[in-house]
Write a protein that holds these residues in place. Structure first.
Motif, PDB file in Angstrom:
ATOM      1  N   ARG A 130       0.997  -1.316   0.024  1.00 25.52           N
ATOM      2  CA  ARG A 130      -0.099   0.041  -0.011  1.00 25.52           C
ATOM      3  C   ARG A 130       1.108   1.168   0.119  1.00 25.52           C
ATOM      4  NH1 ARG A 130      -5.150  -0.997   0.184  1.00 25.52           N
ATOM      5  NH2 ARG A 130      -6.029  -2.951   1.116  1.00 25.52           N
ATOM      6  N   SER A 131       0.349   2.159  -0.776  1.00 22.30           N
ATOM      7  CA  SER A 131       1.199   3.484  -0.827  1.00 22.30           C
ATOM      8  C   SER A 131       0.146   4.410  -0.537  1.00 22.30           C
ATOM      9  CB  SER A 131       1.572   3.904  -2.265  1.00 22.30           C
ATOM     10  OG  SER A 131       1.806   5.257  -2.395  1.00 22.30           O
ATOM     11  N   PRO A 132       0.394   5.594   0.637  1.00 21.03           N
ATOM     12  CA  PRO A 132      -0.593   6.540   0.684  1.00 21.03           C
ATOM     13  C   PRO A 132      -0.911   7.508  -0.587  1.00 21.03           C
ATOM     14  CG  PRO A 132       1.446   6.976   1.687  1.00 21.03           C
ATOM     15  CD  PRO A 132       1.694   5.716   0.963  1.00 21.03           C
ATOM     16  N   TYR A 133      -0.106   7.195  -1.600  1.00 20.30           N
ATOM     17  CA  TYR A 133      -0.119   8.396  -2.555  1.00 20.30           C
ATOM     18  C   TYR A 133      -1.080   7.807  -3.721  1.00 20.30           C
ATOM     19  CZ  TYR A 133       3.456  10.398   0.187  1.00 20.30           C
ATOM     20  OH  TYR A 133       4.317  10.697   1.012  1.00 20.30           O
ATOM     21  N   GLN A 134      -1.245   6.427  -3.743  1.00 25.14           N
ATOM     22  CA  GLN A 134      -1.980   5.945  -4.802  1.00 25.14           C
ATOM     23  C   GLN A 134      -3.464   5.373  -4.610  1.00 25.14           C
ATOM     24  OE1 GLN A 134      -0.947   6.039  -8.114  1.00 25.14           O
ATOM     25  NE2 GLN A 134       0.966   7.319  -6.988  1.00 25.14           N
ATOM     26  N   PRO A 135      -4.430   5.377  -5.246  1.00 23.91           N
ATOM     27  CA  PRO A 135      -5.677   4.726  -5.053  1.00 23.91           C
ATOM     28  C   PRO A 135      -5.773   3.326  -4.719  1.00 23.91           C
ATOM     29  CG  PRO A 135      -5.731   5.230  -7.376  1.00 23.91           C
ATOM     30  CD  PRO A 135      -4.220   5.832  -6.532  1.00 23.91           C
ATOM     31  N   GLN A 136      -6.380   2.851  -3.718  1.00 24.92           N
ATOM     32  CA  GLN A 136      -6.314   1.365  -3.366  1.00 24.92           C
ATOM     33  C   GLN A 136      -7.730   0.539  -4.108  1.00 24.92           C
ATOM     34  OE1 GLN A 136      -3.342   0.257  -1.758  1.00 24.92           O
ATOM     35  NE2 GLN A 136      -2.814   2.378  -1.905  1.00 24.92           N
ATOM     36  N   ALA A 162     -13.253  -4.717  -6.858  1.00 24.25           N
ATOM     37  CA  ALA A 162     -12.971  -3.561  -7.850  1.00 24.25           C
ATOM     38  C   ALA A 162     -12.355  -3.564  -8.989  1.00 24.25           C
ATOM     39  CB  ALA A 162     -12.594  -2.234  -6.856  1.00 24.25           C
ATOM     40  N   ILE A 163     -11.160  -4.199  -8.986  1.00 23.29           N
ATOM     41  CA  ILE A 163     -10.446  -4.613 -10.128  1.00 23.29           C
ATOM     42  C   ILE A 163     -11.214  -5.410 -11.100  1.00 23.29           C
ATOM     43  CG2 ILE A 163      -8.429  -5.647 -10.880  1.00 23.29           C
ATOM     44  CD1 ILE A 163      -7.054  -5.028  -8.187  1.00 23.29           C
ATOM     45  N   ALA A 198     -12.598   5.800 -19.982  1.00 23.85           N
ATOM     46  CA  ALA A 198     -13.065   4.498 -19.240  1.00 23.85           C
ATOM     47  C   ALA A 198     -12.279   4.362 -18.132  1.00 23.85           C
ATOM     48  CB  ALA A 198     -12.718   3.479 -20.469  1.00 23.85           C
ATOM     49  N   VAL A 199     -11.100   4.588 -18.156  1.00 22.27           N
ATOM     50  CA  VAL A 199     -10.037   4.526 -16.845  1.00 22.27           C
ATOM     51  C   VAL A 199     -10.708   5.411 -15.781  1.00 22.27           C
ATOM     52  CG1 VAL A 199      -8.036   5.012 -15.919  1.00 22.27           C
ATOM     53  CG2 VAL A 199      -7.952   4.045 -18.122  1.00 22.27           C
ATOM     54  N   LEU A 200     -11.099   6.554 -16.035  1.00 20.21           N
ATOM     55  CA  LEU A 200     -11.626   7.339 -15.183  1.00 20.21           C
ATOM     56  C   LEU A 200     -13.018   6.933 -14.498  1.00 20.21           C
ATOM     57  CD1 LEU A 200     -10.553  10.964 -16.719  1.00 20.21           C
ATOM     58  CD2 LEU A 200      -9.860   9.968 -14.371  1.00 20.21           C
ATOM     59  N   VAL A 201     -14.070   6.674 -15.292  1.00 19.35           N
ATOM     60  CA  VAL A 201     -15.298   6.352 -15.139  1.00 19.35           C
ATOM     61  C   VAL A 201     -15.367   5.058 -14.497  1.00 19.35           C
ATOM     62  CG1 VAL A 201     -16.441   8.002 -16.643  1.00 19.35           C
ATOM     63  CG2 VAL A 201     -16.132   5.840 -17.491  1.00 19.35           C
ATOM     64  N   PHE A 202     -14.546   4.243 -15.089  1.00 21.94           N
ATOM     65  CA  PHE A 202     -14.801   2.693 -14.568  1.00 21.94           C
ATOM     66  C   PHE A 202     -13.696   2.321 -13.450  1.00 21.94           C
ATOM     67  CE2 PHE A 202     -16.456   2.181 -18.736  1.00 21.94           C
ATOM     68  CZ  PHE A 202     -17.535   2.197 -18.437  1.00 21.94           C
ATOM     69  N   ALA A 203     -12.723   3.171 -13.088  1.00 20.91           N
ATOM     70  CA  ALA A 203     -11.669   2.647 -12.151  1.00 20.91           C
ATOM     71  C   ALA A 203     -11.823   3.729 -10.943  1.00 20.91           C
ATOM     72  CB  ALA A 203     -10.408   2.426 -12.629  1.00 20.91           C
TER      73      ALA A 203
END
Length: 172
Positions: free
Chosen positions: A14-20, A25-26, A60-65
């Motif tokens: 885990r990185s505090p700077y990246q979405p988890q 979800a994946i 698609a990356v934005l709306v689905f991820a």
């Protein structure tokens, strides 16, 4: 622990700077993006109307991820892509498709999106693709406007099947 498992653990650190993202979800993002882009592609081939453009991959990356991002909300998706299309069509009609027009289209689109509160990074790509392809007024409606609306609608539909992942956060 095998070397493969150790490598996977480093990837999942885990990185505090990246979405988890959890596995659900994946897999959901994978399935939704596949269906959304496939729908646009098959509608394009079935109707003969261009309803897909390269920047929709980024949309698609934005709306689905990361659908909770302000940049993924309907106003931003539809408005940002529309701003990129309008700017590119105007600039192509006035100045053609020279390299400096490509730069002007992206810069102008960024400024217009900021002024209209519709920032959507793929909108800059829409502007670039528009100039590169010598877009005409038809580019605004298809693929850009209709394709953007269809991706938003796909996201709204899929969000109802995914617990804890409401979309949109806001319409305006």
């Amino acid at each position: 622990m095998t070397a493969f498992n150790q490598g996977m653990m480093r990837l999942y650190r885990r990185s505090p700077y990246q979405p988890q993202f959890n596995l659900q979800a994946i897999l959901t993002s994978y399935l939704c993006s596949f269906v959304g882009i496939a729908a646009l592609a098959y509608l394009t081939t079935g109707t003969g109307y261009p309803l897909i453009a390269a920047p929709f991959g980024a949309t698609a990356v934005l709306v689905f991820a990361v659908s909770d991002s302000p940049l993924a909300q309907p106003r931003n998706v539809i408005g940002g892509n529309l701003m990129g299309a309008l700017v590119s069509v105007a600039l192509v009609s006035w100045f053609g498709s020279d390299p400096w027009v490509m730069a002007l289209a992206v810069a102008t689109t960024i400024k217009v999106m900021q002024l209209t509160h519709t920032v959507h990074p793929p909108g800059g790509a829409v502007a670039l693709v528009g100039v590169m392809s010598g877009a005409t007024s038809e580019f605004v409606l298809t693929p850009v406007l209709v394709g953007s609306i269809l991706l938003v609608l796909c996201t709204v539909v899929f969000s109802h099947w995914i617990p804890g992942r409401p979309y949109p956060k806001h319409w305006i």
